[in-house]
Design an enzyme around this catalytic site. Structure first.
Site, PDB file in Angstrom:
ATOM      1  N   SER A 149       0.701  -1.209   0.009  1.00  0.00           N
ATOM      2  CA  SER A 149      -0.013   0.001  -0.067  1.00  0.00           C
ATOM      3  C   SER A 149       1.097   1.322  -0.073  1.00  0.00           C
ATOM      4  O   SER A 149       1.753   1.609  -1.021  1.00  0.00           O
ATOM      5  CB  SER A 149      -0.943  -0.008   1.296  1.00  0.00           C
ATOM      6  OG  SER A 149      -1.936   0.888   1.041  1.00  0.00           O
ATOM      7  N   ASP A 243      -9.965  -3.654  -5.659  1.00  0.00           N
ATOM      8  CA  ASP A 243      -9.175  -2.410  -4.973  1.00  0.00           C
ATOM      9  C   ASP A 243      -9.101  -1.118  -6.015  1.00  0.00           C
ATOM     10  O   ASP A 243      -8.772  -1.422  -7.235  1.00  0.00           O
ATOM     11  CB  ASP A 243      -7.809  -3.103  -4.915  1.00  0.00           C
ATOM     12  CG  ASP A 243      -6.947  -2.192  -3.853  1.00  0.00           C
ATOM     13  OD1 ASP A 243      -7.270  -0.783  -3.779  1.00  0.00           O
ATOM     14  OD2 ASP A 243      -5.729  -2.717  -3.597  1.00  0.00           O
ATOM     15  N   HIS A 273      -8.003  -4.801  -0.761  1.00  0.00           N
ATOM     16  CA  HIS A 273      -6.754  -4.461  -0.015  1.00  0.00           C
ATOM     17  C   HIS A 273      -6.805  -4.877   1.332  1.00  0.00           C
ATOM     18  O   HIS A 273      -7.600  -4.775   2.061  1.00  0.00           O
ATOM     19  CB  HIS A 273      -7.036  -2.859  -0.226  1.00  0.00           C
ATOM     20  CG  HIS A 273      -6.004  -1.875   0.099  1.00  0.00           C
ATOM     21  ND1 HIS A 273      -5.067  -1.640  -0.916  1.00  0.00           N
ATOM     22  CD2 HIS A 273      -5.311  -1.343   1.068  1.00  0.00           C
ATOM     23  CE1 HIS A 273      -4.020  -0.872  -0.507  1.00  0.00           C
ATOM     24  NE2 HIS A 273      -4.389  -0.646   0.718  1.00  0.00           N
TER      25      HIS A 273
END
Length: 307
Positions: A149, A243, A273
């Site tokens: 991320s 996502d 995610h």
């Protein structure tokens, strides 16, 4: 988007368990509130250490890091944690780093960069670079850069900046990274209401990253904004299909390949995610985590298995 048809029962159970600790409206909490519920959630999912791992907290050019070892490593993985640049730290991805250490046999250095909004860009990059330089000098081993991320963003930022500055970066493995893609199209719109990460949440995390106007053309902020993708290390990008950030991974792969860099994109069907925390309870996440570990190990051995 019909997520009921895309996401299996195991993943829905993981989503429900996550929301018990980290509510869907968490970004509406104060920064301290967000960090509290995120830390609570991470503790719920913490798996402990595999046998044989040792971890030590030290300072790396003034940046706190945690060094994981198992045996006699010959490679160092520098890991940058996710959390929207706002939450997370050495505890949030502690077990993930320990497992990467055992599965690859490599040393792992987890970087505790300073968080937004108290510290804004370029502080997160500066801390990440300082810790990476320290790891290279301290251990003298070739490096693999990895992160998820926001941490995937920082890993790529460091990779771009390291050209001509470090000569021992063997590869990068990016896990559902946010790399500065166009939020007006593609997966950002297709999955704008995805479970565990929405487009509105991404926009919130973006707004607390900088003072004044958003940085433009700055690859230490958004790697996709670079104008030169040549000379980067071999790269494997993992994304979750459900996502908003999915297409960043595809587009980054494309830019690297166009520049003659070895790059491979793996899009994980039915995953969302944050699925690293589901690696022991969700079959799809378990399989993906195995692929991630294999990619890190292979790049460390200068093996490219994706042609």
């Amino acid at each position: 988007m019909d997520y009921n048809s895309l996401i299996d029962e195991e993943t829905w159970a993981f989503i429900a368990q996550t929301i018990e600790s980290y509510p869907e409206d968490a970004v509406e909490l104060s920064i301290e509130g967000q960090r509290q519920v995120y830390d609570d959630m991470c503790r719920v999912f913490h798996q402990g250490y595999p046998e044989g791992v040792e971890a030590t907290d030290v300072q790396a050019n003034g940046v706190p890091v945690r060094v994981y070892t198992a045996g006699q490593p010959t490679r160092t993985v520098v890991y940058y944690h996710g959390g929207g640049f706002v939450v997370g730290g050495l505890e949030s991805h502690d077990d993930v780093c320990a497992e990467i250490c055992v599965q690859t046999g490599y040393r792992v250095v987890a970087v505790d960069y300073r968080l937004c909004p108290e510290f804004r860009h370029p502080v997160q990059f500066q801390d990440s670079w300082a810790a990476t330089e320290w790891a290279a000098a301290e251990f003298g081993d070739p490096l693999i850069l990895a992160g998820d991320s926001a941490g995937g963003n920082l890993a790529a930022c460091v990779a771009h900046y390291s050209r001509g500055r470090l000569d021992n970066v063997l590869g990068q493995v990016l896990i559902y990274p946010g790399l500065g893609g166009d939020m007006t199209k593609g997966s950002y719109l297709e999955h704008d209401k995805a479970p565990l990460l929405t487009l509105d949440e991404i926009k919130f995390y973006q707004t607390v990253r900088f003072h004044g106007d958003e940085p433009v053309g700055d690859p230490t902020y958004a790697p996709l904004h670079d104008t030169d993708f040549s000379g980067l290390p071999p790269t494997v990008v993992f994304t979750a299909d459900c996502d908003p950030l999915r297409d960043d991974g595809r587009d980054y792969r494309d830019r690297l390949q166009e520049a003659g860099v070895k790059a491979h994109w793996i899009n994980e069907d039915g995953l969302i995610h944050g699925y690293l925390r589901a690696r022991t309870t969700v079959g799809r996440a378990r399989d993906s985590f195995e692929r991630i570990s294999i990619a890190i190990e292979a790049l460390g051995q200068r093996i490219w298995a994706y042609d």
